[in-house]
Write an enzyme that holds these catalytic residues in place. Structure first.
Site, PDB file in Angstrom:
ATOM      1  N   CYS A  55      -5.438 -29.556   8.875  1.00  0.00           N
ATOM      2  CA  CYS A  55      -5.462 -30.846  10.150  1.00  0.00           C
ATOM      3  C   CYS A  55      -5.787 -31.086  11.584  1.00  0.00           C
ATOM      4  O   CYS A  55      -5.102 -29.407  11.956  1.00  0.00           O
ATOM      5  CB  CYS A  55      -3.637 -30.471   9.155  1.00  0.00           C
ATOM      6  N   TRP A  88       1.673 -31.330   1.499  1.00  0.00           N
ATOM      7  CA  TRP A  88       1.549 -30.572   1.545  1.00  0.00           C
ATOM      8  C   TRP A  88       2.361 -28.985   0.273  1.00  0.00           C
ATOM      9  O   TRP A  88       3.252 -28.798   0.479  1.00  0.00           O
ATOM     10  CB  TRP A  88       1.457 -29.402   2.816  1.00  0.00           C
ATOM     11  N   PHE A 125       6.090 -36.150   5.315  1.00  0.00           N
ATOM     12  CA  PHE A 125       5.910 -34.205   5.656  1.00  0.00           C
ATOM     13  C   PHE A 125       4.407 -33.938   6.783  1.00  0.00           C
ATOM     14  O   PHE A 125       3.616 -33.032   5.386  1.00  0.00           O
ATOM     15  CB  PHE A 125       5.970 -34.193   3.905  1.00  0.00           C
ATOM     16  N   THR A 126       4.497 -34.097   8.126  1.00  0.00           N
ATOM     17  CA  THR A 126       3.448 -33.491   8.162  1.00  0.00           C
ATOM     18  C   THR A 126       3.956 -32.090   8.384  1.00  0.00           C
ATOM     19  O   THR A 126       4.580 -31.654   8.911  1.00  0.00           O
ATOM     20  CB  THR A 126       3.409 -34.368   9.492  1.00  0.00           C
ATOM     21  N   GLU A 142       5.333 -32.272  16.804  1.00  0.00           N
ATOM     22  CA  GLU A 142       4.373 -32.868  17.053  1.00  0.00           C
ATOM     23  C   GLU A 142       3.694 -32.471  18.283  1.00  0.00           C
ATOM     24  O   GLU A 142       3.907 -31.830  19.785  1.00  0.00           O
ATOM     25  CB  GLU A 142       5.245 -33.982  18.450  1.00  0.00           C
ATOM     26  N   SER A 143       2.327 -32.100  17.609  1.00  0.00           N
ATOM     27  CA  SER A 143       1.325 -30.786  18.337  1.00  0.00           C
ATOM     28  C   SER A 143       1.269 -31.553  19.490  1.00  0.00           C
ATOM     29  O   SER A 143       1.289 -29.842  20.102  1.00  0.00           O
ATOM     30  CB  SER A 143       0.103 -30.750  17.343  1.00  0.00           C
ATOM     31  N   TYR A 192      -9.410 -41.744  11.814  1.00  0.00           N
ATOM     32  CA  TYR A 192      -8.387 -42.128  10.934  1.00  0.00           C
ATOM     33  C   TYR A 192      -8.220 -43.401  10.834  1.00  0.00           C
ATOM     34  O   TYR A 192      -7.734 -44.088   9.762  1.00  0.00           O
ATOM     35  CB  TYR A 192      -7.149 -41.556  11.154  1.00  0.00           C
TER      36      TYR A 192
HETATM   37  N1  LIG Z   1       2.144 -36.949  15.698  1.00  0.00           N
HETATM   38  C1  LIG Z   1       1.604 -35.437  14.571  1.00  0.00           C
HETATM   39  C2  LIG Z   1       0.469 -35.622  13.742  1.00  0.00           C
HETATM   40  C3  LIG Z   1       0.591 -34.407  12.044  1.00  0.00           C
HETATM   41  C4  LIG Z   1       0.145 -35.314  11.097  1.00  0.00           C
HETATM   42  O1  LIG Z   1      -0.085 -36.021  11.087  1.00  0.00           O
HETATM   43  N2  LIG Z   1      -0.726 -34.282   9.950  1.00  0.00           N
HETATM   44  C5  LIG Z   1      -1.030 -34.920   8.991  1.00  0.00           C
HETATM   45  C6  LIG Z   1      -2.240 -33.786   8.493  1.00  0.00           C
HETATM   46  S1  LIG Z   1      -3.873 -34.204   9.947  1.00  0.00           S
HETATM   47  C7  LIG Z   1       0.029 -34.338   7.774  1.00  0.00           C
HETATM   48  O2  LIG Z   1      -0.027 -33.283   7.582  1.00  0.00           O
HETATM   49  N3  LIG Z   1      -0.090 -35.318   7.136  1.00  0.00           N
HETATM   50  C8  LIG Z   1       0.420 -35.902   5.748  1.00  0.00           C
HETATM   51  C9  LIG Z   1       0.922 -37.329   5.945  1.00  0.00           C
HETATM   52  O3  LIG Z   1       1.214 -38.017   6.036  1.00  0.00           O
HETATM   53  O4  LIG Z   1       1.445 -37.152   4.624  1.00  0.00           O
HETATM   54  C10 LIG Z   1       1.291 -34.242  14.842  1.00  0.00           C
HETATM   55  O5  LIG Z   1       0.199 -34.241  16.432  1.00  0.00           O
HETATM   56  O6  LIG Z   1       1.596 -33.017  14.779  1.00  0.00           O
END
Ligand SMILES: N[C@@H](CCC(=O)N[C@@H](CS)C(=O)NCC(=O)O)C(=O)O
Length: 319
Positions: A55, A88, A125-126, A142-143, A192
């Site tokens: 990611c 994940w 679930f990010t 939030e990164s 994306y």
């Molecule tokens: N705003 C978040 C975005 C994080 C994000 O979208 N991560 C993706 C992976 S690159 C994710 O875990 N997606 C899982 C999903 O949407 O189900 C950040 O920057 O931390």
């Protein structure tokens, strides 16, 4: 573990489609800060970071964690890159090489942590996630906010040279913010928007914006070592995580194929290679097998065979 049916939140192939075919990223929902005097005070080994090497957003955090020397203060766990219908997975559910077990609860998936923090959670679930072991909750997912916290919150506990490294210095903030303001929509999230578009029009609009962004970035970095102020800042980290994935993934999987970084963007390529080969915080945070496997395996709506392309060889050119 919750028994709630949450596959509409965990299964990316069930992500709701917009009427015009464009991809709209949801805002992250845990937005607390680690800060002195607050509910989440800076403490050694109180917080735990969960990431995927695949990611780009999580990789921002991995890079800043290394740059700031936070290895012991903020332990990290790596998930499997194969994001399936439950999201994940930890090693327990998918023992992909390099995937690790959840050391706190031995969870099966990242979603279990979200539902532990909030059983009614309705977001995606990010990763990345910062988990607080004292309150058993997610501090922040939030990164862009996490990297700002890591930049300052633990400065009292780390060696002086690491504390002195400021990736968002006051005198450069305006310039960094200005760059982030177009790098995020056009490049980081632009790839994306191209790849997840479900209409020809939405795709073509997005891919054009990606390459306009790359053209702008190429001009900006030409003749320079870093984007802003002659020093490494978060602007470099934030752009780099997308550029390093561009040739191995975004050109093919996300159909961003007007050009490649290696053939079309010599200044960006040189800047990307220098950071990768000369700074271990960048190289050690990059695992091309996780990156390629994640995208090509995890989005059957755009790659039904799940075949992972063999190239490009090498994934990044030598210096
Ligand atoms: N705003 C978040 C975005 C994080 C994000 O979208 N991560 C993706 C992976 S690159 C994710 O875990 N997606 C899982 C999903 O949407 O189900 C950040 O920057 O931390």
């Amino acid at each position: 573990m919750s028994t709630r049916e949450v596959s509409h939140l965990s299964d990316i192939s069930k992500m709701p489609k917009s009427t015009d075919g464009s991809f709209n990223r949801l805002a992250a929902s845990f937005r607390d800060a680690i800060q002195a005097g607050g509910k989440f005070a800076p403490e050694k080994d109180r917080y735990h970071l969960f990431v995927s090497y695949a990611c780009p957003w999580a990789t921002r955090v991995l890079i800043v964690r290394k740059l700031k020397g936070l290895d012991d203060i903020l332990p990290v766990t790596i998930v499997s890159p194969r994001m399936g219908s439950n999201g994940w997975p930890f090693k327990k559910s998918d023992a992909f090489p390099g995937a690790e077990a959840d050391p706190l609860f031995d969870s099966a998936h990242i979603k279990d942590l979200y539902l532990k923090a909030n059983p009614e959670y309705e977001g995606r679930f990010t990763v990345p996630i910062i988990w607080d072991k004292a309150n058993n909750t997610i501090v922040n997912n939030e990164s862009s906010e996490i990297i700002r916290m890591l930049n300052t919150a633990f400065n009292d506990m780390i060696p002086a040279d690491k504390a002195a490294l400021d990736l968002y210095p006051a005198d450069l903030r305006a310039e960094i913010d200005e760059i982030n303001d177009w790098v995020y929509p056009q490049i980081n999230n632009g790839v994306y928007r191209a790849g997840f578009a479900t209409s020809q029009e939405a795709y073509e609009k997005a891919v054009k914006e990606v390459f306009e962004g790359l053209d702008k970035a190429e001009k900006l970095i030409s003749g320079k070592e870093f984007l802003v102020g002659g020093r490494l800042t978060e602007a470099d980290v934030r752009l780099w995580v997308t550029i390093i994935r561009f040739d191995p993934v975004y050109v093919g999987h996300f159909k961003c194929n007007f050009n490649t970084i290696r053939d079309g963007y010599p200044a960006l390529n040189a800047w990307m290679k220098a950071l990768y080969w000369k700074n271990p915080a960048f190289k050690d945070s990059t695992q091309f097998d996780h990156i390629k496997t994640h995208y090509y395996w995890s989005h059957p709506q755009i790659n039904a065979t799940r075949i992972v392309p063999a190239g490009p060889v090498p994934p990044i050119q030598p210096l």
